[in-house]
Design a protein around this motif. Sequence first.
Motif, PDB file in Angstrom:
ATOM      1  N   ASN A  20       1.639  11.731  24.222  1.00 20.11           N
ATOM      2  CA  ASN A  20       2.866  11.161  24.440  1.00 20.11           C
ATOM      3  C   ASN A  20       3.718  11.089  23.411  1.00 20.11           C
ATOM      4  O   ASN A  20       4.774  11.244  23.274  1.00 20.11           O
ATOM      5  CB  ASN A  20       2.850   9.616  25.117  1.00 20.11           C
ATOM      6  N   ILE A  36      11.796  15.812  31.294  1.00 18.41           N
ATOM      7  CA  ILE A  36      12.553  14.353  31.269  1.00 18.41           C
ATOM      8  C   ILE A  36      13.984  14.722  30.515  1.00 18.41           C
ATOM      9  O   ILE A  36      15.084  14.245  30.842  1.00 18.41           O
ATOM     10  CB  ILE A  36      11.841  13.471  30.352  1.00 18.41           C
ATOM     11  N   ASN A  39      16.203  16.351  33.093  1.00 18.50           N
ATOM     12  CA  ASN A  39      16.673  15.281  33.983  1.00 18.50           C
ATOM     13  C   ASN A  39      17.847  14.254  33.603  1.00 18.50           C
ATOM     14  O   ASN A  39      18.662  13.974  33.957  1.00 18.50           O
ATOM     15  CB  ASN A  39      15.677  14.263  34.544  1.00 18.50           C
ATOM     16  N   SER A  72      11.838   1.350  41.660  1.00 15.39           N
ATOM     17  CA  SER A  72      11.567   0.478  40.583  1.00 15.39           C
ATOM     18  C   SER A  72      10.926  -0.943  41.143  1.00 15.39           C
ATOM     19  O   SER A  72      10.008  -1.348  40.412  1.00 15.39           O
ATOM     20  CB  SER A  72      12.592   0.295  39.498  1.00 15.39           C
ATOM     21  N   SER A 135      14.243  -1.378  34.104  1.00 17.72           N
ATOM     22  CA  SER A 135      14.591  -0.371  34.757  1.00 17.72           C
ATOM     23  C   SER A 135      15.831  -0.828  35.877  1.00 17.72           C
ATOM     24  O   SER A 135      16.641  -0.346  36.133  1.00 17.72           O
ATOM     25  CB  SER A 135      13.813   0.658  35.414  1.00 17.72           C
ATOM     26  N   SER A 169      16.175   5.012  33.433  1.00 15.95           N
ATOM     27  CA  SER A 169      15.260   6.059  33.618  1.00 15.95           C
ATOM     28  C   SER A 169      14.173   6.206  32.627  1.00 15.95           C
ATOM     29  O   SER A 169      13.020   6.596  33.058  1.00 15.95           O
ATOM     30  CB  SER A 169      16.010   7.385  33.769  1.00 15.95           C
ATOM     31  N   TYR A 170      14.445   5.972  31.496  1.00 13.97           N
ATOM     32  CA  TYR A 170      13.483   6.083  30.554  1.00 13.97           C
ATOM     33  C   TYR A 170      12.501   4.744  30.589  1.00 13.97           C
ATOM     34  O   TYR A 170      11.213   4.971  30.491  1.00 13.97           O
ATOM     35  CB  TYR A 170      13.952   5.712  29.091  1.00 13.97           C
ATOM     36  N   TRP A 172      11.887   3.542  33.505  1.00 14.62           N
ATOM     37  CA  TRP A 172      11.069   3.798  34.677  1.00 14.62           C
ATOM     38  C   TRP A 172       9.890   5.093  34.127  1.00 14.62           C
ATOM     39  O   TRP A 172       8.789   4.941  34.902  1.00 14.62           O
ATOM     40  CB  TRP A 172      12.176   4.740  35.673  1.00 14.62           C
ATOM     41  N   SER A 173      10.256   6.036  33.426  1.00 11.08           N
ATOM     42  CA  SER A 173       9.197   6.926  32.835  1.00 11.08           C
ATOM     43  C   SER A 173       8.127   5.970  32.243  1.00 11.08           C
ATOM     44  O   SER A 173       6.754   6.512  32.222  1.00 11.08           O
ATOM     45  CB  SER A 173       9.831   7.927  31.874  1.00 11.08           C
ATOM     46  N   LEU A 176       5.689   4.306  34.572  1.00 12.29           N
ATOM     47  CA  LEU A 176       5.068   5.284  35.305  1.00 12.29           C
ATOM     48  C   LEU A 176       4.007   5.832  34.533  1.00 12.29           C
ATOM     49  O   LEU A 176       2.872   5.879  34.914  1.00 12.29           O
ATOM     50  CB  LEU A 176       5.958   6.741  35.735  1.00 12.29           C
ATOM     51  N   ARG A 177       4.300   6.084  33.068  1.00 15.40           N
ATOM     52  CA  ARG A 177       3.007   6.286  32.390  1.00 15.40           C
ATOM     53  C   ARG A 177       2.044   5.453  32.122  1.00 15.40           C
ATOM     54  O   ARG A 177       0.924   5.577  32.127  1.00 15.40           O
ATOM     55  CB  ARG A 177       3.711   6.350  30.728  1.00 15.40           C
ATOM     56  N   ASP A 210       4.980  17.598  32.661  1.00 14.96           N
ATOM     57  CA  ASP A 210       6.196  17.133  31.631  1.00 14.96           C
ATOM     58  C   ASP A 210       6.879  18.432  31.208  1.00 14.96           C
ATOM     59  O   ASP A 210       8.276  18.390  30.642  1.00 14.96           O
ATOM     60  CB  ASP A 210       5.867  16.291  30.705  1.00 14.96           C
TER      61      ASP A 210
END
Length: 239
Positions: A20, A36, A39, A72, A135, A169-170, A172-173, A176-177, A210
């Motif tokens: 990561n 990412i 996007n 979210s 988010s 969005s970050y 959210w990422s 998700l991670r 990714d």
Amino acid sequence: MEQLDYILVPLGIALFISYNFWLLFAILRYPKRTVIGLNAESRRQWVFSMMSDPLKNGVLIVQTLRNNIMASSLMATAAITLCSLISVQVSNKAGFPNLSSEIGKGYKRFVASSSVKLLSILICFLFAFICNVQSVRYYAHVSFLATLPTSKDRKESIEYVISNLSRGSYFWSLGLRAFYFSFPLFIWLFGAIPMFLSCCVISFVLYFLDTTSLCTQLLHSHSMNGESVIAIDVDALEG
């Protein structure tokens, strides 16, 4: 077997974290090589396009952001629900039976080890919950900013909206991670070796999810041609 926990578990976590960190470096230095990064450029183009006429595109903006808020919110609800279930499980394991034999001592060590693993999963889901809540916060804020008529053709206002949308969005990422990382932690309940192998598999799969291929980069560059035209129009209006 307990010695494997002190070796393989830190190695698996270090592998996932190292991947990561590499992804973060790639996003900052070579954004078009990552999903990412692509996007983020697409969101930038979308904001410029929508805010060229907020009164006309206001409904579309709100509907699009509402879909992101619902996604979210769903992830946040799932995370906090799993946290509640794990908390109940940890509290049930806290009461050890009053056994003085070797079997009782072994049972206590097993329960203590399971509690540490469940606590790690709990912290992971709490982090996912916080990220998804943040988010939702940014998406809700953008839904107000992007529909302001006074922001039309004002580049500094549009850039501010883009930054807030990107932060949402970050987060959210990141949430998700955390869900991705919960899989190796769950597998850890079955032993250190499956956990280490799970970290390797997750990192390998995420690499293909990714990163982007050359064909994808070319297709995206063609779709982004309209962004420069919009940016030029905004600059011309400001001048």
